[in-house]
Design an enzyme around this catalytic site. Structure first.
Site, PDB file in Angstrom:
ATOM      1  CG  ASP A   1      -8.817  -3.811  -2.513  1.00 20.46           C
ATOM      2  OD1 ASP A   1     -10.033  -3.851  -2.312  1.00 20.46           O
ATOM      3  OD2 ASP A   1      -8.279  -2.996  -3.112  1.00 20.46           O
TER       4      ASP A   1
ATOM      5  CG  HIS B   1      -2.120   1.099   1.097  1.00 19.73           C
ATOM      6  ND1 HIS B   1      -1.964   2.325   1.281  1.00 19.73           N
ATOM      7  CD2 HIS B   1      -3.260   0.695   0.727  1.00 19.73           C
ATOM      8  CE1 HIS B   1      -3.166   2.775   1.070  1.00 19.73           C
ATOM      9  NE2 HIS B   1      -4.052   1.779   0.813  1.00 19.73           N
TER      10      HIS B   1
HETATM   11  N1  ACO Z   1       4.137  -7.753  -4.958  1.00 14.09           N
HETATM   12  C1  ACO Z   1       5.575  -7.808  -5.044  1.00 14.09           C
HETATM   13  N2  ACO Z   1       6.460  -6.655  -5.015  1.00 14.09           N
HETATM   14  C2  ACO Z   1       5.739  -5.536  -4.573  1.00 14.09           C
HETATM   15  C3  ACO Z   1       4.359  -5.279  -4.406  1.00 14.09           C
HETATM   16  C4  ACO Z   1       3.572  -6.406  -4.683  1.00 14.09           C
HETATM   17  N3  ACO Z   1       2.268  -6.571  -4.321  1.00 14.09           N
HETATM   18  N4  ACO Z   1       3.921  -4.391  -4.058  1.00 14.09           N
HETATM   19  C5  ACO Z   1       5.286  -3.372  -4.267  1.00 14.09           C
HETATM   20  N5  ACO Z   1       6.325  -4.238  -4.513  1.00 14.09           N
HETATM   21  C6  ACO Z   1       7.505  -3.839  -4.484  1.00 14.09           C
HETATM   22  C7  ACO Z   1       7.967  -3.019  -5.645  1.00 14.09           C
HETATM   23  O1  ACO Z   1       8.434  -3.970  -6.482  1.00 14.09           O
HETATM   24  C8  ACO Z   1       9.062  -2.162  -4.964  1.00 14.09           C
HETATM   25  O2  ACO Z   1      10.367  -2.896  -4.781  1.00 14.09           O
HETATM   26  P1  ACO Z   1      11.498  -2.215  -5.181  1.00 14.09           P
HETATM   27  O3  ACO Z   1      11.766  -1.210  -3.872  1.00 14.09           O
HETATM   28  O4  ACO Z   1      12.662  -3.669  -5.016  1.00 14.09           O
HETATM   29  O5  ACO Z   1      11.722  -1.608  -6.352  1.00 14.09           O
HETATM   30  C9  ACO Z   1       8.572  -1.806  -3.514  1.00 14.09           C
HETATM   31  O6  ACO Z   1       7.793  -3.096  -2.989  1.00 14.09           O
HETATM   32  C10 ACO Z   1       7.799  -0.425  -3.286  1.00 14.09           C
HETATM   33  O7  ACO Z   1       6.643  -0.778  -4.531  1.00 14.09           O
HETATM   34  P2  ACO Z   1       6.284   0.552  -5.063  1.00 14.09           P
HETATM   35  O8  ACO Z   1       5.569   0.216  -6.272  1.00 14.09           O
HETATM   36  O9  ACO Z   1       7.016   1.533  -5.182  1.00 14.09           O
HETATM   37  O10 ACO Z   1       5.302   1.233  -4.181  1.00 14.09           O
HETATM   38  P3  ACO Z   1       4.156   2.060  -4.403  1.00 14.09           P
HETATM   39  O11 ACO Z   1       3.575   2.911  -3.219  1.00 14.09           O
HETATM   40  O12 ACO Z   1       4.374   2.967  -5.586  1.00 14.09           O
HETATM   41  O13 ACO Z   1       2.760   1.070  -4.704  1.00 14.09           O
HETATM   42  C11 ACO Z   1       0.792  -0.266  -4.740  1.00 14.09           C
HETATM   43  C12 ACO Z   1       1.589   0.668  -3.898  1.00 14.09           C
HETATM   44  C13 ACO Z   1       0.538   0.109  -5.924  1.00 14.09           C
HETATM   45  C14 ACO Z   1      -0.462  -0.469  -4.006  1.00 14.09           C
HETATM   46  C15 ACO Z   1       1.871  -1.529  -4.749  1.00 14.09           C
HETATM   47  O14 ACO Z   1       2.076  -2.228  -3.408  1.00 14.09           O
HETATM   48  C16 ACO Z   1       0.982  -2.643  -5.604  1.00 14.09           C
HETATM   49  O15 ACO Z   1       1.301  -2.834  -6.844  1.00 14.09           O
HETATM   50  N6  ACO Z   1       0.518  -3.738  -5.121  1.00 14.09           N
HETATM   51  C17 ACO Z   1      -0.632  -4.659  -5.655  1.00 14.09           C
HETATM   52  C18 ACO Z   1      -1.595  -4.096  -6.078  1.00 14.09           C
HETATM   53  C19 ACO Z   1      -2.754  -3.939  -4.883  1.00 14.09           C
HETATM   54  O16 ACO Z   1      -2.999  -4.682  -4.138  1.00 14.09           O
HETATM   55  N7  ACO Z   1      -3.469  -2.603  -5.087  1.00 14.09           N
HETATM   56  C20 ACO Z   1      -4.474  -2.232  -4.088  1.00 14.09           C
HETATM   57  C21 ACO Z   1      -3.884  -1.029  -3.116  1.00 14.09           C
HETATM   58  S1  ACO Z   1      -5.190  -0.646  -1.941  1.00 14.09           S
HETATM   59  C22 ACO Z   1      -6.505   0.280  -2.551  1.00 14.09           C
HETATM   60  O17 ACO Z   1      -6.303   1.015  -3.599  1.00 14.09           O
HETATM   61  C23 ACO Z   1      -7.691   0.153  -1.906  1.00 14.09           C
END
Ligand code: ACO
Length: 428
Positions: free
Chosen positions: A364, A307
């Site tokens: 979610d 998140h």
């Molecule tokens: N699975 C694997 N790796 C992940 C995940 C995941 N679900 N989420 C983040 N990471 C990793 C990224 O690859 C990144 O790694 P790095 O530092 O080695 O490059 C690190 O964790 C940080 O991730 P970011 O994408 O920079 O974090 P951001 O805050 O931009 O993204 C997000 C947040 C979009 C929610 C992300 O965690 C994601 O894509 N999750 C899966 C989709 C999801 O469940 N979305 C629902 C969000 S809740 C809502 O909207 C109600």
């Protein structure tokens, strides 16, 4: 703390005012920096940028705190109902009995949609995603209420638009489902509560009785409360920014529905179930999928994990996890997909990759499991999220208007070609 931050760029020093919220969060106000220095700040994805001051929702991602208008989400989920929470978010205070009755009555009496709108539904392919239909239908409402397009109307006219939206969204949502099944539309029923009415429009068939299960009504009401607002997330920011151009409320909310649709935002609830089903189909080897999520050369992400603001736990996920257990128990459902979800969660929570990045199950991860148990089809999950988020979007839009916020218009750092002369096509 000093009331100013000092910024030194080369020979020049700038004093930037600090602004502090009621929970002592502090921001550096850079609003005048460009005027003084020609320098802007850059922060793609607004990861560390406040876009507004807001009195609606407070969250602390490190401590896992979420409050609507000061009330902890745990108390609201346990004790309030969705109509009360909607009123609280939109008008700022919990309603007394009379206010709640008037609010609810008004919403109940605006649930019908114009008969002509049925023709729009007919024109969509049966396989159309209900979020696509919902976004278009919400925007279409503005064409039936042209007076709503004047942004300077009085507050009672704005209230009418707000009540119409809250009243009609469940009808539009349920009808998008009925359309996908080629089933007859069920009209709203004024003697039913908000959630009961929605369930009746979704599942009632003219050929048989439909009994509304109070367990399902309670679970749905709780889910809507948990989703009702989440401060400046992608869809709420979209609603505010579209509304800041003085586009009407229907158009602004329609944009919010579209923003919510993406799998990185509200679309994650559908994506979680699809992912769990794919893992099951693949033989249930969740370790393999965890390895895929960790592999930087593989675009796969563990849906429902991570998140933008919660880096320890998502308080909504805690409430919902318990609710999922209760609902499955009460409805006597044994879902292998839930077992898979539990295993996946257990492994990921211990895995160094997820721990180091603060990746925890978000709201979610579990909401899809409950929707499934309630009989809601997977493609409708994000629509359910939209039903819950609507009061939050409205509250964010209303606050933006009342604060007199300027049109949203970020700047950029240009990285394209420098000035060059046009070359005629024969010389390229
Ligand atoms: N699975 C694997 N790796 C992940 C995940 C995941 N679900 N989420 C983040 N990471 C990793 C990224 O690859 C990144 O790694 P790095 O530092 O080695 O490059 C690190 O964790 C940080 O991730 P970011 O994408 O920079 O974090 P951001 O805050 O931009 O993204 C997000 C947040 C979009 C929610 C992300 O965690 C994601 O894509 N999750 C899966 C989709 C999801 O469940 N979305 C629902 C969000 S809740 C809502 O909207 C109600």
């Amino acid at each position: 703390m000093s009331e100013h931050a000092k910024l030194t760029i080369g020979e020049n020093e700038y004093e930037l005012p600090l602004t502090t919220g009621t929970e002592n969060e502090t921001a550096i106000d850079i609003g005048k920096l460009r005027g003084q220095s020609k320098i802007i700040t850059i922060d793609p994805g607004f990861k560390n940028t406040g876009s507004c001051k807001s009195a609606i929702t407070f969250l602390d991602g490190e401590k896992g705190i979420l409050r609507y208008r000061g009330y902890p989400i745990e108390q609201l989920a346990e004790k309030a109902d969705f109509m009360e929470v909607a009123y609280l978010l939109i008008y700022g205070e919990l309603p007394n009995k009379e206010q709640l009755t008037t609010f609810h009555d008004s919403i109940t009496h605006h649930t019908l949609v114009h008969e002509d709108m049925k023709q729009f539904f007919e024109a969509y392919p049966r396989k159309a995603h209900p979020m696509g239909i919902l976004a278009s239908m919400v925007c279409s409402l503005s064409t039936f209420y042209p007076e709503s397009q004047d942004p300077n109307r009085g507050s009672s006219a704005v209230d009418l638009t707000i009540h119409r939206l809250l009243a009609k969204l469940p009808t539009l949502a349920a009808w998008s489902y009925k359309h996908s099944k080629s089933h007859p539309y069920v009209y709203p029923q004024n003697d039913l509560g908000y959630c009961e009415n929605f369930l009746n429009m979704m599942f009632k068939m003219p050929t048989e009785e439909y009994e509304i299960d109070p367990v399902i009504v309670n679970a749905l009401d709780k889910l809507l409360i948990l989703h009702a607002d989440h401060e400046q997330n992608c869809s709420a920011s979209t609603v505010r920014i579209v509304g800041s151009s003085q586009a009407n409320l229907y158009a602004s909310i329609s944009a919010g529905v579209s923003a919510l649709w993406g799998p990185l935002h509200g679309g994650a609830n559908q994506a979680v179930i699809e992912m769990l089903e794919a893992i099951k189909e693949d033989g249930g080897d969740y370790q393999k999928w965890i390895a895929k999520a960790k592999d930087k050369n593989d675009p796969f992400r563990l849906m429902g994990f991570g998140h933008r603001v919660y880096k320890n736990f998502d308080p909504r996920a805690r409430i919902i996890k318990k609710a999922a257990d209760d609902v499955l128990d009460k409805l006597g459902i044994n879902d292998p997909v839930l077992d898979l979800a539990k295993n996946l969660e257990e492994i990921a929570l211990k895995d160094e990759y997820f721990v180091a990045r603060g990746l925890y199950p978000n709201v979610d991860f579990y909401s899809g499991i409950i929707y499934r148990a309630l009989g809601i089809p997977t493609e409708m999950f994000t629509v359910m999220f939209a039903l819950g988020r609507l009061p939050g979007w409205i509250a964010q839009w209303k606050e933006m208007v009342e604060n007199g916020e300027p049109i949203g218009r970020p700047r950029q750092i240009y990285t394209g070609a420098n000035a060059r002369d046009y070359v005629s096509i024969d010389n390229r």
